[in-house]
Design a protein around this motif. Structure first.
Motif, PDB file in Angstrom:
ATOM      1  N   PHE A 102      -3.852   1.256   6.212  1.00  0.00           N
ATOM      2  CA  PHE A 102      -4.235   2.307   5.261  1.00  0.00           C
ATOM      3  C   PHE A 102      -3.042   3.210   5.019  1.00  0.00           C
ATOM      4  CE2 PHE A 102      -6.382   6.532   4.472  1.00  0.00           C
ATOM      5  CZ  PHE A 102      -6.735   6.236   3.159  1.00  0.00           C
ATOM      6  N   ASP A 103      -2.697   3.385   3.762  1.00  0.00           N
ATOM      7  CA  ASP A 103      -1.640   4.294   3.323  1.00  0.00           C
ATOM      8  C   ASP A 103      -2.303   5.631   3.005  1.00  0.00           C
ATOM      9  OD1 ASP A 103       0.127   5.792   1.819  1.00  0.00           O
ATOM     10  OD2 ASP A 103       0.517   4.248   0.324  1.00  0.00           O
ATOM     11  N   ASN A 104      -2.275   6.559   3.971  1.00  0.00           N
ATOM     12  CA  ASN A 104      -2.979   7.830   3.767  1.00  0.00           C
ATOM     13  C   ASN A 104      -2.255   8.752   2.799  1.00  0.00           C
ATOM     14  OD1 ASN A 104      -0.869   8.388   5.454  1.00  0.00           O
ATOM     15  ND2 ASN A 104      -2.083   9.274   7.099  1.00  0.00           N
ATOM     16  N   ALA A 105      -0.997   8.479   2.511  1.00  0.00           N
ATOM     17  CA  ALA A 105      -0.256   9.302   1.549  1.00  0.00           C
ATOM     18  C   ALA A 105      -0.723   9.040   0.118  1.00  0.00           C
ATOM     19  CB  ALA A 105       1.237   9.038   1.669  1.00  0.00           C
ATOM     20  N   HIS A 106      -1.108   7.806  -0.165  1.00  0.00           N
ATOM     21  CA  HIS A 106      -1.536   7.440  -1.517  1.00  0.00           C
ATOM     22  C   HIS A 106      -2.994   6.992  -1.571  1.00  0.00           C
ATOM     23  CE1 HIS A 106       2.858   6.744  -1.195  1.00  0.00           C
ATOM     24  NE2 HIS A 106       2.863   7.367  -2.352  1.00  0.00           N
ATOM     25  N   GLN A 107      -3.677   7.060  -0.411  1.00  0.00           N
ATOM     26  CA  GLN A 107      -5.090   6.690  -0.330  1.00  0.00           C
ATOM     27  C   GLN A 107      -5.336   5.273  -0.835  1.00  0.00           C
ATOM     28  OE1 GLN A 107      -7.614   8.881   1.069  1.00  0.00           O
ATOM     29  NE2 GLN A 107      -5.653   9.676   1.781  1.00  0.00           N
ATOM     30  N   ARG A 108      -4.554   4.357  -0.281  1.00  0.00           N
ATOM     31  CA  ARG A 108      -4.695   2.956  -0.633  1.00  0.00           C
ATOM     32  C   ARG A 108      -4.725   2.101   0.627  1.00  0.00           C
ATOM     33  NH1 ARG A 108      -5.988   4.855  -4.664  1.00  0.00           N
ATOM     34  NH2 ARG A 108      -5.321   4.406  -6.806  1.00  0.00           N
ATOM     35  N   LEU A 109      -5.473   1.016   0.541  1.00  0.00           N
ATOM     36  CA  LEU A 109      -5.526   0.019   1.602  1.00  0.00           C
ATOM     37  C   LEU A 109      -4.630  -1.138   1.177  1.00  0.00           C
ATOM     38  CD1 LEU A 109      -7.291  -0.364   4.233  1.00  0.00           C
ATOM     39  CD2 LEU A 109      -8.789  -1.777   2.811  1.00  0.00           C
ATOM     40  N   TRP A 110      -3.737  -1.572   2.071  1.00  0.00           N
ATOM     41  CA  TRP A 110      -2.801  -2.658   1.741  1.00  0.00           C
ATOM     42  C   TRP A 110      -3.056  -3.854   2.646  1.00  0.00           C
ATOM     43  CZ3 TRP A 110       0.705  -2.377  -2.269  1.00  0.00           C
ATOM     44  CH2 TRP A 110       0.876  -1.120  -2.844  1.00  0.00           C
ATOM     45  N   LEU A 111      -2.996  -5.054   2.047  1.00  0.00           N
ATOM     46  CA  LEU A 111      -3.241  -6.291   2.783  1.00  0.00           C
ATOM     47  C   LEU A 111      -2.109  -7.277   2.559  1.00  0.00           C
ATOM     48  CD1 LEU A 111      -6.331  -5.633   1.237  1.00  0.00           C
ATOM     49  CD2 LEU A 111      -6.869  -7.148   3.135  1.00  0.00           C
ATOM     50  N   THR A 112      -1.811  -8.062   3.602  1.00  0.00           N
ATOM     51  CA  THR A 112      -0.921  -9.204   3.440  1.00  0.00           C
ATOM     52  C   THR A 112      -1.760 -10.437   3.156  1.00  0.00           C
ATOM     53  OG1 THR A 112      -0.952  -9.680   5.823  1.00  0.00           O
ATOM     54  CG2 THR A 112       0.799  -8.240   5.006  1.00  0.00           C
ATOM     55  N   LEU A 113      -1.309 -11.241   2.207  1.00  0.00           N
ATOM     56  CA  LEU A 113      -1.986 -12.487   1.841  1.00  0.00           C
ATOM     57  C   LEU A 113      -1.060 -13.637   2.234  1.00  0.00           C
ATOM     58  CD1 LEU A 113      -3.359 -11.368  -1.639  1.00  0.00           C
ATOM     59  CD2 LEU A 113      -4.545 -11.356   0.572  1.00  0.00           C
ATOM     60  N   GLY A 114      -1.380 -14.274   3.382  1.00  0.00           N
ATOM     61  CA  GLY A 114      -0.460 -15.205   4.003  1.00  0.00           C
ATOM     62  C   GLY A 114      -0.157 -16.450   3.193  1.00  0.00           C
ATOM     63  N   PRO A 124      -9.882   2.161  -1.870  1.00  0.00           N
ATOM     64  CA  PRO A 124     -11.081   2.178  -1.028  1.00  0.00           C
ATOM     65  C   PRO A 124     -12.274   2.877  -1.667  1.00  0.00           C
ATOM     66  CG  PRO A 124      -9.458   3.720  -0.193  1.00  0.00           C
ATOM     67  CD  PRO A 124      -8.789   2.951  -1.283  1.00  0.00           C
ATOM     68  N   GLU A 125     -12.044   3.668  -2.701  1.00  0.00           N
ATOM     69  CA  GLU A 125     -13.149   4.350  -3.378  1.00  0.00           C
ATOM     70  C   GLU A 125     -13.849   3.445  -4.378  1.00  0.00           C
ATOM     71  OE1 GLU A 125     -14.360   7.326  -2.669  1.00  0.00           O
ATOM     72  OE2 GLU A 125     -12.887   7.516  -1.050  1.00  0.00           O
ATOM     73  N   THR A 126     -13.069   2.613  -5.091  1.00  0.00           N
ATOM     74  CA  THR A 126     -13.637   1.791  -6.157  1.00  0.00           C
ATOM     75  C   THR A 126     -13.680   0.300  -5.820  1.00  0.00           C
ATOM     76  OG1 THR A 126     -11.504   1.444  -7.255  1.00  0.00           O
ATOM     77  CG2 THR A 126     -12.745   3.435  -7.843  1.00  0.00           C
ATOM     78  N   GLY A 127     -12.865  -0.120  -4.846  1.00  0.00           N
ATOM     79  CA  GLY A 127     -12.772  -1.538  -4.530  1.00  0.00           C
ATOM     80  C   GLY A 127     -11.895  -2.318  -5.491  1.00  0.00           C
ATOM     81  N   GLN A 128     -11.204  -1.615  -6.401  1.00  0.00           N
ATOM     82  CA  GLN A 128     -10.346  -2.275  -7.374  1.00  0.00           C
ATOM     83  C   GLN A 128      -9.029  -2.713  -6.739  1.00  0.00           C
ATOM     84  OE1 GLN A 128     -11.219  -2.975 -10.711  1.00  0.00           O
ATOM     85  NE2 GLN A 128     -13.201  -2.410  -9.839  1.00  0.00           N
ATOM     86  N   LEU A 129      -8.520  -3.877  -7.183  1.00  0.00           N
ATOM     87  CA  LEU A 129      -7.267  -4.420  -6.679  1.00  0.00           C
ATOM     88  C   LEU A 129      -6.118  -4.041  -7.594  1.00  0.00           C
ATOM     89  CD1 LEU A 129      -8.224  -8.090  -5.744  1.00  0.00           C
ATOM     90  CD2 LEU A 129      -8.339  -6.066  -4.309  1.00  0.00           C
ATOM     91  N   GLY A 130      -4.935  -3.835  -6.986  1.00  0.00           N
ATOM     92  CA  GLY A 130      -3.720  -3.652  -7.752  1.00  0.00           C
ATOM     93  C   GLY A 130      -3.036  -4.988  -7.993  1.00  0.00           C
ATOM     94  N   GLN A 131      -1.916  -4.936  -8.694  1.00  0.00           N
ATOM     95  CA  GLN A 131      -1.140  -6.144  -8.947  1.00  0.00           C
ATOM     96  C   GLN A 131      -0.429  -6.570  -7.666  1.00  0.00           C
ATOM     97  OE1 GLN A 131      -1.332  -7.615 -11.854  1.00  0.00           O
ATOM     98  NE2 GLN A 131       0.086  -9.289 -11.440  1.00  0.00           N
ATOM     99  N   PRO A 132      -0.527  -7.849  -7.270  1.00  0.00           N
ATOM    100  CA  PRO A 132       0.135  -8.292  -6.039  1.00  0.00           C
ATOM    101  C   PRO A 132       1.648  -8.126  -6.102  1.00  0.00           C
ATOM    102  CG  PRO A 132      -1.479  -9.899  -6.784  1.00  0.00           C
ATOM    103  CD  PRO A 132      -1.332  -8.919  -7.894  1.00  0.00           C
ATOM    104  N   ILE A 133       2.254  -7.828  -4.953  1.00  0.00           N
ATOM    105  CA  ILE A 133       3.694  -7.684  -4.826  1.00  0.00           C
ATOM    106  C   ILE A 133       4.229  -8.896  -4.061  1.00  0.00           C
ATOM    107  CG2 ILE A 133       5.569  -6.272  -3.910  1.00  0.00           C
ATOM    108  CD1 ILE A 133       3.646  -3.875  -4.027  1.00  0.00           C
ATOM    109  N   PRO A 134       5.124  -9.694  -4.661  1.00  0.00           N
ATOM    110  CA  PRO A 134       5.671 -10.859  -3.954  1.00  0.00           C
ATOM    111  C   PRO A 134       6.574 -10.432  -2.788  1.00  0.00           C
ATOM    112  CG  PRO A 134       5.991 -11.045  -6.334  1.00  0.00           C
ATOM    113  CD  PRO A 134       5.578  -9.632  -6.065  1.00  0.00           C
TER     114      PRO A 134
END
Length: 211
Positions: A102-114, A124-134
């Motif tokens: 959890f990035d508490n500075a920007h209120q975002r949850l970040w995941l690695t996709l192996g 975490p409020e809306t469940g919306q995904l951002g654009q993946p970062i390679p």
């Protein structure tokens, strides 16, 4: 101080990940073998009834008043209500979510996709995904130092730092073989290299390994 065993707590099958909530004092654990999550009562030395989640829960994080679990085989995350002890509907995030922070500075949850070799953010409020970062091959674990995200890439034997605001990679550091775990503590980024049998410390400002 006494070095005596306080208690042993019986859990579900193949417990794998732990997360501690500083605010509530709750300790949570995932059980990969039976696809559940449990809360441990540290004072009583007992575990709660299991909460059913997705298949192969691999990681836990606290965000937005909920406990989030990453389900590796389902390619999903779920939010758990820590009071009701129930799981919300799952959110598809990409292939093989392994690490989560959890990035508490920007209120975002970040995941690695192996399997996608990407990092993705979840609101975490809306469940919306951002654009993946390679990132480089085999992203496994992830940490946040208050400014940058740090990703341990188990296949490429590297650690990469990402600026969550610009989404740019600012450091790529070659580490030991098979970096499986990463943690920010005491002003340094710590990496556990499984096949090198060592731990390395990285200066988060310079991106250099400390001798």
């Amino acid at each position: 101080e006494t070095r005596e065993k306080v208690y042993t707590i019986t859990l579900g099958l193949r417990p794998s990940a732990l997360a501690f909530d500083q605010q509530s004092g709750q300790l949570w654990v995932t059980n990969q073998g039976d696809n559940t999550v449990q809360v441990i009562d540290r004072l009583a030395g007992a575990a709660s009834a299991p909460i059913k989640v997705g298949t192969l829960p691999r990681a836990l994080a606290f965000a937005g008043g909920h406990v989030w679990v990453a389900n590796f085989s389902d390619n999903t995350v779920q939010a758990l209500d820590p009071i009701a002890g129930s799981a919300a509907a799952s959110i598809r995030v990409g292939v093989a979510p392994r690490g989560m922070v959890f990035d508490n500075a920007h209120q975002r949850l970040w995941l690695t996709l192996g399997s996608d070799n990407t990092v993705v953010e979840v609101d975490p409020e809306t469940g919306q995904l951002g654009q993946p970062i390679p990132v480089e091959a085999g992203p496994r674990d992830i940490a946040f130092d208050g400014q940058l995200l740090w990703v341990a890439n188990i296949t490429s034997n590297t650690v990469q730092a990402i600026n969550p605001e610009t989404r740019a990679i600012v450091h790529t550091v070659t580490v030991g073989q098979t970096p499986r775990a990463i943690l920010y503590a005491a002003g340094r980024v710590w990496v556990a290299n499984q096949l090198s049998d060592n731990v390395m410390a990285i200066d988060p400002v310079t991106g250099q390994i400390e001798e």
